[in-house]
Write a protein that holds these residues in place. Structure first.
Motif, PDB file in Angstrom:
ATOM      1  N   PHE A 251      40.581  59.357  78.607  1.00 21.88           N
ATOM      2  CA  PHE A 251      41.600  58.371  78.933  1.00 21.88           C
ATOM      3  C   PHE A 251      41.112  56.935  78.769  1.00 21.88           C
ATOM      4  CE2 PHE A 251      43.806  55.490  81.745  1.00 21.88           C
ATOM      5  CZ  PHE A 251      45.113  55.723  81.401  1.00 21.88           C
ATOM      6  N   PHE A 255      42.824  54.501  76.103  1.00 20.44           N
ATOM      7  CA  PHE A 255      43.638  53.474  76.746  1.00 20.44           C
ATOM      8  C   PHE A 255      43.160  52.072  76.386  1.00 20.44           C
ATOM      9  CE2 PHE A 255      45.282  51.197  80.558  1.00 20.44           C
ATOM     10  CZ  PHE A 255      46.609  51.536  80.406  1.00 20.44           C
ATOM     11  N   ASP A 270      46.716  62.448  78.610  1.00 19.97           N
ATOM     12  CA  ASP A 270      46.539  61.524  79.726  1.00 19.97           C
ATOM     13  C   ASP A 270      47.273  60.198  79.535  1.00 19.97           C
ATOM     14  OD1 ASP A 270      44.982  63.154  81.327  1.00 19.97           O
ATOM     15  OD2 ASP A 270      43.167  62.635  80.239  1.00 19.97           O
ATOM     16  N   VAL A 273      51.030  60.872  79.790  1.00 13.81           N
ATOM     17  CA  VAL A 273      51.468  61.030  81.178  1.00 13.81           C
ATOM     18  C   VAL A 273      51.589  59.662  81.846  1.00 13.81           C
ATOM     19  CG1 VAL A 273      50.765  61.852  83.467  1.00 13.81           C
ATOM     20  CG2 VAL A 273      50.575  63.358  81.513  1.00 13.81           C
ATOM     21  N   TYR A 274      50.630  58.810  81.580  1.00 11.52           N
ATOM     22  CA  TYR A 274      50.671  57.465  82.161  1.00 11.52           C
ATOM     23  C   TYR A 274      51.935  56.727  81.742  1.00 11.52           C
ATOM     24  CZ  TYR A 274      49.625  52.507  82.740  1.00 11.52           C
ATOM     25  OH  TYR A 274      49.707  51.182  83.053  1.00 11.52           O
ATOM     26  N   GLY A 277      55.158  58.702  82.972  1.00 15.56           N
ATOM     27  CA  GLY A 277      55.265  58.728  84.426  1.00 15.56           C
ATOM     28  C   GLY A 277      55.338  57.347  85.041  1.00 15.56           C
ATOM     29  N   LEU A 278      54.306  56.568  84.850  1.00 17.42           N
ATOM     30  CA  LEU A 278      54.215  55.307  85.593  1.00 17.42           C
ATOM     31  C   LEU A 278      54.924  54.146  84.914  1.00 17.42           C
ATOM     32  CD1 LEU A 278      50.624  55.446  87.116  1.00 17.42           C
ATOM     33  CD2 LEU A 278      52.792  56.252  88.028  1.00 17.42           C
ATOM     34  N   TYR A 283      58.913  60.836  86.663  1.00 18.20           N
ATOM     35  CA  TYR A 283      57.841  61.484  87.429  1.00 18.20           C
ATOM     36  C   TYR A 283      57.748  62.985  87.210  1.00 18.20           C
ATOM     37  CZ  TYR A 283      57.179  57.207  90.169  1.00 18.20           C
ATOM     38  OH  TYR A 283      56.912  55.945  90.557  1.00 18.20           O
ATOM     39  N   ALA A 286      56.402  63.980  83.782  1.00 17.41           N
ATOM     40  CA  ALA A 286      54.988  63.605  83.650  1.00 17.41           C
ATOM     41  C   ALA A 286      54.113  64.522  84.485  1.00 17.41           C
ATOM     42  CB  ALA A 286      54.791  62.150  84.062  1.00 17.41           C
ATOM     43  N   ALA A 287      54.589  64.890  85.680  1.00 17.66           N
ATOM     44  CA  ALA A 287      53.808  65.797  86.522  1.00 17.66           C
ATOM     45  C   ALA A 287      53.668  67.153  85.848  1.00 17.66           C
ATOM     46  CB  ALA A 287      54.457  65.955  87.891  1.00 17.66           C
ATOM     47  N   PHE A 291      50.313  68.944  84.875  1.00 17.88           N
ATOM     48  CA  PHE A 291      50.091  70.295  85.376  1.00 17.88           C
ATOM     49  C   PHE A 291      49.599  71.192  84.246  1.00 17.88           C
ATOM     50  CE2 PHE A 291      52.243  73.752  88.217  1.00 17.88           C
ATOM     51  CZ  PHE A 291      50.992  74.248  88.523  1.00 17.88           C
ATOM     52  N   SER A 294      46.067  70.410  83.450  1.00 10.20           N
ATOM     53  CA  SER A 294      45.132  70.925  84.453  1.00 10.20           C
ATOM     54  C   SER A 294      44.890  72.414  84.275  1.00 10.20           C
ATOM     55  CB  SER A 294      45.674  70.676  85.861  1.00 10.20           C
ATOM     56  OG  SER A 294      45.472  69.343  86.218  1.00 10.20           O
TER      57      SER A 294
END
Lengths: 317, 291
Positions: A251, A255, A270, A273-274, A277-278, A283, A286-287, A291, A294
């Motif tokens: 990341f 980034f 990564d 997702v950033y 999500g953010l 949300y 992105a979660a 997931f 992971s």
């Protein structure tokens, strides 16, 4: 523990009894000492795991996890249908494998070559120099590389132009970006990575080299038939660890180096997702992506270590 | 003896050159940025600067320090490193101590459970979004604890410390227990003093991490409260064109200023580098051999 038991047997029974009482009385001390770490790991590692249920929800921040609507596997379905997320998964894997391959190759070659260095006083300064990039953050390195690789003004492109070629937009062109990311990653890590190999080389039994010499082996053959085989357990160990954690850790680099110009080939899970999500505040989706990552990461870790223990168990390190 | 008498072959010369080249490409990029930061604006803009400052000046640094945020962020970073490393080391070493006792008579009931508890946290994590929501929901947004607490302890460090502690001779603590010491005293007076190199190595790992990490600062802190690395990240991404005075712009340029900022962010690491190098070499070997 076994040895201490044995020692105690030689001591008098009274002492033994006293110790036992003391130990049992004190074991709450031990729990107390473990408590802070358990609280921190419990809160910041396990806490978010419970938050993962939002991957199955149409999560709305003002409703929270309790109030948001359950949508089952919708987010995951979307993940595999959405072309961009498929691209992002491929990018992540591409980067991981390229980095793993090239950094292993370069690190081992470097360790072998510096071990062959006959002029000993060059060795220490060189090792110090190759060590440096490991400690600099990707923020700092991002600043340095952006400066150096800019077309027109960057020192690298000035050099390329002076050689008579056209300047290259390393950080702005998809194909060049992949190569740049892999190269800078290898550059940052090979010096630090070589320490373990060098330490293991120092630990190889000199008798093996002497025996090889008796058999008429030159330097090349000694390296090929003694050093490398002796290193194989360490190579396997390091590669397993790198393989296990190859899904994470990119990341910071991406980034700090990427821009919308290279999202197509440069975006990894990564960074995706950033942004989803953010930045876009999506949300739940992105979660779900996180997931997925992971789970794949955990499977990689478990597979890598299972394979490693199987192999090393047979070969008896 | 034989090998010493043999003369250098073609391979040896090639190897010397290659090694020096590799050493150089690891250091030269940093040297280039240092040179840029100390060079005059016209020299930078006409691409004359390579690895040595041209027309030496500290103007870029003066300009960088004019932004009060730089020193403010520097202070946030210092706070973060002090808090994170001191508390983190304490928590990590204590956990390592307890786990090194194992289960059974010497240790704690549920030893296995705690080992699995920590290892699982290493294998699997909740990912960015749930973590972000957890920390903001805890009311930590824009608090220094948002960037200190989550990184306080790392399972790898606990394992490293645990492995080292379990190699210490048991007889030392046995005699301390007989003299009436409790676990706190044994930990503090026997284990820690005997483990200075390992504890220092883990401490330096933490210093480097806390200093370099920028992302937590970016998502959990307001712009005027970010640590230095986060500030540098945003400063070098968005050029500061607040001075519209053309003469001023001619004198200073974004490239020199951002170089100065980058060098400033790297400075503590560079100052620590001799210490880091020594300890890290030892640390990685201890950690690697043990794992």
């Amino acid at each position: 523990m076994e040895t201490s038991l044995g020692k105690n047997k030689q001591e008098t029974g009274i002492f033994q009894k006293k110790m036992k009482v003391k130990r049992r009385k004190d074991s709450w001390h031990l729990y107390l000492m473990l408590l802070p770490a358990v609280i921190i790991i419990g809160t910041f590692s396990y806490g978010p795991m419970f938050g993962l249920v939002m991957a199955f929800q149409d999560y709305k921040p003002y409703l929270g996890i309790r109030g948001s609507e359950w949508i089952g596997l919708e987010n995951f379905k979307y993940l595999f249908e959405y072309p961009q997320s498929r691209e992002v998964i491929w990018n992540t894997l591409r980067f991981a494998f390229m980095k793993l391959f090239f950094s292993t190759l370069v690190t081992i070659s470097f360790a072998l070559l510096i071990n062959e260095l006959r002029v000993k006083w060059i060795r220490y300064p060189v090792q110090t120099m190759v060590f440096l990039p490991h400690f600099l953050s990707w923020v700092v390195l991002g600043g340095i590389f952006k400066e150096m690789l800019t077309p027109g003004t960057g020192i690298v492109n000035q050099f390329i132009e002076r050689l008579g070629f056209e300047s290259i937009f390393f950080l702005g062109e998809n194909s060049w970006f992949v190569a740049t990311v892999v190269a800078t990653d290898v550059w940052k890590g090979f010096g630090y990575g070589s320490i373990l190999y060098l330490a293991s080389m120092a630990g190889i039994n000199p008798a093996l080299y002497e025996a090889a010499e008796m058999d008429g082996a030159g330097r090349w053959k000694k390296m090929w038939y003694v050093t490398i085989p002796e290193l194989i357990p360490v190579i396997m160990l390091v590669t397993t660890i790198n393989l296990a954690f190859m899904m994470s850790g990119d990341f910071d680099q991406i980034f700090n180096l990427y821009s919308p110009l290279v999202y197509e080939k440069g975006d990894i899970i990564d960074t995706f997702v950033y942004r989803v999500g953010l930045i876009d505040l999506n949300y739940g989706f992105a979660a779900a992506v996180g997931f997925f990552k992971s789970i794949v990461g955990t499977i990689m870790i478990i597979t890598a270590f299972t394979v490693f223990t199987k192999l090393s168990g047979r070969k008896a390190r | 003896m034989k090998t010493k008498l043999r003369s250098y072959g073609l391979f040896d010369y090639f190897n010397i050159v290659l090694m020096l080249f590799l050493g150089a490409i690891c250091v030269l990029p940093l040297l280039h940025v240092v040179a840029l930061s100390f060079s005059s604006s016209p020299a930078v803009l006409s691409n004359q600067v390579y690895f040595w400052p041209v027309e030496f000046t500290t103007a870029a640094y003066q300009r960088a320090f004019e932004d009060p945020q730089l020193l403010k962020s520097f202070w946030v970073s210092i706070k973060r490193v002090c808090l994170g490393v001191s508390i983190g080391l304490f928590v990590t070493c204590m956990a390592g101590y307890v786990l090194s006792k194992g289960g059974g008579r010497d240790g704690i009931a549920g030893h296995k459970f705690f080992i699995i508890f920590f290892i699982f946290a290493l294998l699997f994590n909740g990912g960015l979004i749930p973590t972000y929501l957890l920390i903001t929901n805890m009311g930590l947004y824009n608090s220094i604890w948002a960037i200190v607490l989550p990184g306080l302890t790392n399972v790898f460090y606990i394992i490293l410390i645990m492995n080292f502690f379990s190699t210490l001779p048991k007889s030392l603590e046995e005699s301390a227990f007989l003299d009436g010491a409790n676990h706190f005293q044994v930990f503090y007076k026997i284990y820690l003093p005997l483990s200075v190199p390992v504890v220092a190595t883990v401490g330096l790992f933490m210093v480097v991490f806390e200093w370099n990490e920028f992302f937590a600062g970016q998502i959990y802190m307001k712009a005027d409260n970010v640590p230095l690395s986060t500030f540098i990240k945003s400063a070098i991404t968005l050029p500061d064109f607040s001075t519209s005075d053309p003469e001023e712009l001619q004198k200073l340029n974004f490239r020199s200023i951002s170089s100065a900022q980058v060098v400033f962010a790297a400075l503590p690491i560079l100052a620590l580098f001799p210490v880091l190098q020594k300890f890290f070499t030892r640390g990685i070997v201890i950690g690697g051999v043990k794992e």
